[in-house]
Design an enzyme around this catalytic site. Structure first.
Site, PDB file in Angstrom:
ATOM      1  N   HIS A 291      -3.610  -1.640   6.069  1.00  0.00           N
ATOM      2  CA  HIS A 291      -3.426  -0.433   7.271  1.00  0.00           C
ATOM      3  C   HIS A 291      -3.203  -0.993   8.501  1.00  0.00           C
ATOM      4  O   HIS A 291      -3.362  -0.397   9.673  1.00  0.00           O
ATOM      5  CB  HIS A 291      -4.971   0.145   7.521  1.00  0.00           C
ATOM      6  CG  HIS A 291      -4.877   1.323   6.148  1.00  0.00           C
ATOM      7  ND1 HIS A 291      -5.996   2.248   5.871  1.00  0.00           N
ATOM      8  CD2 HIS A 291      -4.163   1.506   5.184  1.00  0.00           C
ATOM      9  CE1 HIS A 291      -5.893   2.971   4.892  1.00  0.00           C
ATOM     10  NE2 HIS A 291      -4.773   2.401   4.255  1.00  0.00           N
TER      11      HIS A 291
ATOM     12  N   ASP B 223      -3.003  -0.921  -6.796  1.00  0.00           N
ATOM     13  CA  ASP B 223      -3.223  -0.672  -5.518  1.00  0.00           C
ATOM     14  C   ASP B 223      -3.258  -1.866  -4.679  1.00  0.00           C
ATOM     15  O   ASP B 223      -4.062  -2.886  -5.148  1.00  0.00           O
ATOM     16  CB  ASP B 223      -4.082   0.306  -5.233  1.00  0.00           C
ATOM     17  CG  ASP B 223      -3.904   1.152  -3.754  1.00  0.00           C
ATOM     18  OD1 ASP B 223      -3.081   0.702  -3.053  1.00  0.00           O
ATOM     19  OD2 ASP B 223      -4.973   1.948  -3.372  1.00  0.00           O
TER      20      ASP B 223
ATOM     21  N   GLU C 252      -2.107  10.104  -0.846  1.00  0.00           N
ATOM     22  CA  GLU C 252      -3.179   9.082  -1.117  1.00  0.00           C
ATOM     23  C   GLU C 252      -3.987   8.863   0.215  1.00  0.00           C
ATOM     24  O   GLU C 252      -5.375   9.035   0.430  1.00  0.00           O
ATOM     25  CB  GLU C 252      -3.036   7.899  -1.762  1.00  0.00           C
ATOM     26  CG  GLU C 252      -4.080   7.128  -2.180  1.00  0.00           C
ATOM     27  CD  GLU C 252      -4.551   5.986  -1.214  1.00  0.00           C
ATOM     28  OE1 GLU C 252      -5.868   5.422  -1.440  1.00  0.00           O
ATOM     29  OE2 GLU C 252      -3.949   5.762  -0.109  1.00  0.00           O
TER      30      GLU C 252
ATOM     31  N   ASP D  19       0.861  -1.145   0.035  1.00  0.00           N
ATOM     32  CA  ASP D  19       0.032  -0.100   0.060  1.00  0.00           C
ATOM     33  C   ASP D  19       0.739   1.131  -0.029  1.00  0.00           C
ATOM     34  O   ASP D  19       0.979   1.885   0.967  1.00  0.00           O
ATOM     35  CB  ASP D  19      -1.007   0.027   1.084  1.00  0.00           C
ATOM     36  CG  ASP D  19      -1.861   1.273   1.317  1.00  0.00           C
ATOM     37  OD1 ASP D  19      -2.061   1.773   0.398  1.00  0.00           O
ATOM     38  OD2 ASP D  19      -2.598   1.164   2.293  1.00  0.00           O
TER      39      ASP D  19
END
Ligand SMILES: *[C@@H]1O[C@H](CO)[C@@H](O)[C@H](O)[C@H]1NC(C)=O
Ligand SMILES: *[C@@H]1O[C@H](CO)[C@@H](O)[C@H](O)[C@H]1NC(C)=O
Ligand SMILES: [Zn+2]
Length: 378
Positions: free
Chosen positions: A331, A242, A195, A144
């Site tokens: 994340h 992505d 982003e 990412d």
């Protein structure tokens, strides 16, 4: 990025795309000779000259972000000297920086047929974001999108010589008048900054770099009588990679009807490369399962929020290569170097390179050379 409902207005805009360019498939022998399986050095997570320098925290405006940007510049200057390099700067307030203006820097590299000036070239545009999320502290964001940046770097390098050959041959064999008229495409790379949201994903706290660039390119006009009105118009296809590079083999749907034709080409290529035994990663999976989906089928009424949004909103056709289910470490601090499945990273780079070669119609432009022996791992 975030999944959300697509508005009707956006869906209508998205369907008013430019006519797809010609596309020509590579022969089996070109693929075997020109896209061999061994590139392991590029992608070593500790010493790989392409990937390793990106695997650090890269929060916008920080020293580490500058280091990664410098890495891109050095790579293109050193290995792809024919490319034009540019950094597009903007600043923005964010929810977590108070009154401070945070700088965002997009890296742009492009190469076009030498006889054409910029307003006359359409670009296949390969895109990933290079910033990393501000928290958790120490977050790397390997999938990412450090790995997608590296995949693109390696991919464009592997077809650069073929672009040179193709254009040289065209200049030698075509008269000037016809050349001017030729519809040769260029290749462009965008590594976008900012982003990630700083606080939580909203329209104003996310995709800072992409919004600034789409805005700039929408208003910067090419000279009168150019083929394209603006830089934005000259994007033939915006291919956004992505959340790729984990070994989880998460399927990627064909998100948008107006670029389904490109998705199908890419999916066919994936299928071919797997059948030819050129993938190193788990060959029992399919990344792009919607190859046979019909053009008039219903495309998901949902669209992933990501860097393509401000471009799509202005009519740019986008192929969004992101899995519908996110990698398990998305994340999280666990999205680190070790999380990457390097064979998967290599295979994505191979697929990207072969797709770009087909898109730019490079069959016949690779120099003849002895077949490269497949490198088997010990
Ligand atoms: C910058 O990157 C280095 C690794 O090269 C890392 O140790 C350091 O924590 C990073 N700095 C910040 C502020 O994230
Ligand atoms: C962006 O800023 C850098 C300095 O940080 C500068 O070298 C570069 O020329 C700027 N880009 C543009 C397009 O002005
Ligand atoms: Zn993210």
């Amino acid at each position: 990025m975030r999944l959300c409902r697509v508005t009707t207005a956006l869906a209508v805009l998205a369907s008013t795309c430019l006519k797809p360019n010609a596309y020509s498939t590579l022969s089996d022998s070109t693929i075997r000779q020109r896209f061999p399986r061994s590139q392991s050095r590029d992608f070593d997570i500790h010493t790989g000259p392409i990937l390793a320098p990106i695997l650090i925290p890269r929060v916008p405006g920080t020293e580490n972000s500058t280091k990664v940007l410098d890495h891109f510049v050095r790579f293109f200057q050193g290995e792809l000297p024919e490319w034009n390099i540019e950094v597009q700067n903007s600043t923005s307030k964010t929810p977590t920086h108070g009154n401070e203006d945070v700088p965002f820097r997009n890296f742009i590299a492009s190469r076009r047929p030498p006889w054409l000036s910029d307003g006359h070239v359409g670009y296949l545009t390969l895109v990933a974001h290079y910033d990393s999320k501000i928290e958790p502290v120490g977050f790397i964001g390997a999938t990412d999108s450090a790995a997608p940046c590296a995949m693109i770097m390696s991919a464009v390098r592997s077809i650069d010589a073929a672009m040179t050959n193709k254009w040289q041959k065209m200049q030698e064999t075509t008269d000037e008048f016809e050349l001017e008229d030729s519809n040769a495409l260029g290749l462009q790379v965008l590594f976008l900054d900012g982003e990630e949201a700083f606080h939580s994903w909203t329209a104003t706290d996310s995709i800072y770099g992409a919004r600034a660039l789409a805005d700039d390119w929408d208003t910067a006009m090419y000279p009168a009588r150019s083929t394209y009105k603006t830089k934005l118009n000259s994007i033939d296809l915006f291919v956004l990679l992505d959340l790729l590079g984990s070994g989880e083999s998460l399927p990627i749907p064909s998100w948008m009807q107006n670029t389904h034709w490109a998705y199908q080409h890419l999916a066919k290529l994936e299928h071919r490369l797997r059948k030819m035994g050129l993938f190193k990663s788990d060959n029992s999976q399919t990344w792009l399962p919607e190859k046979d989906k019909k053009n008039d089928a219903i495309f998901q009424q949902t669209m992933m929020q990501d860097d393509h949004i401000p471009f799509v909103a202005r009519g740019v056709p986008a192929l969004h290569l992101i899995p519908s289910r996110f990698p398990s470490q998305w994340h999280r601090i666990g999205d680190n170097a070790e999380y990457l499945d390097i064979p998967t990273v290599e295979d994505w780079s191979l697929l990207t390179a072969a797709f770009a070669a087909e898109y730019l119609e490079l069959e016949g432009s690779f120099e003849q050379a002895p077949v490269v022996k497949r490198h088997e791992e010990l």
